[in-house]
Design a protein around this motif. Structure first.
Motif, short mmCIF file in Angstrom:
data_model
loop_
_atom_site.label_atom_id
_atom_site.label_comp_id
_atom_site.label_asym_id
_atom_site.label_seq_id
_atom_site.Cartn_x
_atom_site.Cartn_y
_atom_site.Cartn_z
N LEU A 229 0.79 -1.23 0.00
CA LEU A 229 0.00 0.00 0.00
C LEU A 229 0.83 1.28 0.00
O LEU A 229 0.48 2.25 -0.69
CB LEU A 229 -0.93 0.01 1.22
N ARG B 187 3.52 2.64 -1.18
CA ARG B 187 4.06 3.31 -2.37
C ARG B 187 3.08 3.33 -3.54
O ARG B 187 3.43 3.82 -4.62
CB ARG B 187 5.35 2.61 -2.82
N ARG B 188 1.85 2.82 -3.33
CA ARG B 188 0.93 2.68 -4.46
C ARG B 188 -0.35 3.51 -4.35
O ARG B 188 -0.97 3.79 -5.38
CB ARG B 188 0.55 1.20 -4.62
N THR B 189 -0.76 3.89 -3.14
CA THR B 189 -2.04 4.57 -3.02
C THR B 189 -2.04 5.58 -1.88
O THR B 189 -1.38 5.36 -0.86
CB THR B 189 -3.18 3.54 -2.78
N TRP B 190 -2.81 6.65 -2.05
CA TRP B 190 -2.91 7.66 -1.00
C TRP B 190 -3.69 7.13 0.20
O TRP B 190 -3.64 7.69 1.30
CB TRP B 190 -3.58 8.93 -1.51
N GLN B 191 -4.39 6.01 0.02
CA GLN B 191 -5.12 5.40 1.13
C GLN B 191 -4.23 4.47 1.96
O GLN B 191 -4.72 3.69 2.78
CB GLN B 191 -6.32 4.64 0.61
N ASN B 192 -2.92 4.60 1.76
CA ASN B 192 -1.99 3.72 2.47
C ASN B 192 -2.20 3.74 3.98
O ASN B 192 -2.29 2.70 4.62
CB ASN B 192 -0.54 4.08 2.13
N TRP C 108 -5.91 2.18 5.33
CA TRP C 108 -6.01 0.74 5.53
C TRP C 108 -4.79 0.18 6.25
O TRP C 108 -4.92 -0.72 7.09
CB TRP C 108 -6.21 0.04 4.18
N PRO D 41 2.95 8.37 -2.20
CA PRO D 41 1.79 9.20 -2.54
C PRO D 41 0.86 9.48 -1.36
O PRO D 41 -0.34 9.21 -1.41
CB PRO D 41 1.08 8.36 -3.60
#
Length: 326
Positions: free
Chosen positions: A160, A162-167, A170, A226
């Motif tokens: 999560l 490095r891939r999504t702003w919702q890191n 969740w 991100p």
């Protein structure tokens, strides 16, 4: 107090910052530097969240009783688990830690510890945490710590982050697990109460972490992480923070029937103060005023400490619960 944020809240030197690079030193100085580097791998300040989230839950699980032995061994097992997760996190994140000023002095980023040695250290701590909780408490609490470590490293750090702003939305679930571990260590089972407290920390984590990320957004941008403040406007970030703050406070009130007026008063007063602080940040941002998001980061720590300390006092005093009055 979150995994990402706890180290940044330091105002006094920590092992992470005190340890120096190897050079022409005495044997004693080299040993001391190595020991401090290994301690720094565990992010020792994270123990604050562990204490705040675990002890009150254990007291609530057995209202009116204080079993010091179980509490101490559960904290030891939890600390070993947190140290394992943080060490393995640094192993995975060593490349981006070098790019961020806030993390550039971490042991692996400055090569104070070999990556392979850190990996072994993290795995040893993992096994130790399981064994301590298994023998001092029960299998369920030991398994929950194992799940926490696996989720934090395998899901949050490796997938999560490095891939999504919702890191942190969740991934922050890992930081909520002490509530479940503490309850399981006392009762050998789970119930709705630790799940409510899990949700309190779950909803609290995004505004807490995003406030820090607003302050260090250039670090995250340079590292290619991100975080929401990197990819969104301050107005959108603070609006999201306000949403999660309200969710935090509402979740905290769900526990009121299982506690007395002491916790109820703390939850209402502290929650109102926290909402007011984040609301002010949102309004100031929307109006283009200069803001200090780091204050919200620190105040979010204060809110969580007040709430859980209120719960601890409530459980020890053991007045009649709100539900029992009806």
């Amino acid at each position: 107090m979150s995994g990402e944020g706890a180290a940044a809240s330091q105002h006094t030197p920590s092992p992470e910052s005190v340890a120096t690079d190897p050079g022409p030193q005495s044997l004693g100085a080299r040993i001391r530097g190595t020991v401090l580097a290994y301690i720094a791998l565990t992010k020792p300040r994270v123990i604050e969240l562990l204490l705040v989230a675990t002890i009150p839950v254990m007291l609530q699980a057995d209202r009116g009783h204080v079993d010091i032995g179980v509490i101490l061994f559960t904290l030891l097992g939890g600390w070993l688990g947190a140290g394992s997760a943080n060490t393995l996190n640094m192993v995975v994140d060593a490349d981006i830690d070098k790019k961020m000023r806030r993390t550039a002095r971490r042991p692996l980023a400055r090569q104070a510890v070999r990556t392979g040695h850190a990996l072994v250290f993290g795995l040893v701590l993992w096994v130790a945490s399981f064994l301590v909780l298994f023998f001092a408490a029960n299998l369920l609490s030991a398994l929950l710590v194992t799940v926490t470590i696996g989720f934090y490293v395998g899901v949050y750090t490796m997938i999560l982050k490095r891939r999504t702003w919702q890191n942190v939305v969740w991934g922050g679930a890992a930081g909520c697990m002490p509530t479940l571990v503490g309850w399981a260590a006392v009762t050998g089972s789970l119930s709705w109460q630790p799940i409510v407290l899990f949700l309190v920390i779950f909803f609290w984590t995004p505004p807490h972490t995003w406030a820090l990320a607003m302050r260090y957004r250039e670090d995250y941008r340079a590292a290619g992480v991100p975080m929401l403040p990197v990819i969104a406007s301050d107005e959108r970030v603070t609006r999201q923070m306000l949403f999660y703050t309200w969710a935090t406070v509402i979740a905290s009130l769900v526990l009121v029937p299982a506690a007395s007026w002491i916790y109820a008063a703390v939850a209402v007063l502290a929650g109102g103060w926290f909402v007011e602080r984040v609301t002010k940040l949102y309004r100031d941002t929307r109006n283009g005023a200069e803001v200090a998001p780091l204050k919200i980061f620190l105040q979010s720590n204060e809110y969580l400490a007040l709430l859980f300390c209120g719960l601890a006092i409530d459980a020890v005093v053991n007045l009649p619960t709100i539900a029992s009055l009806f």
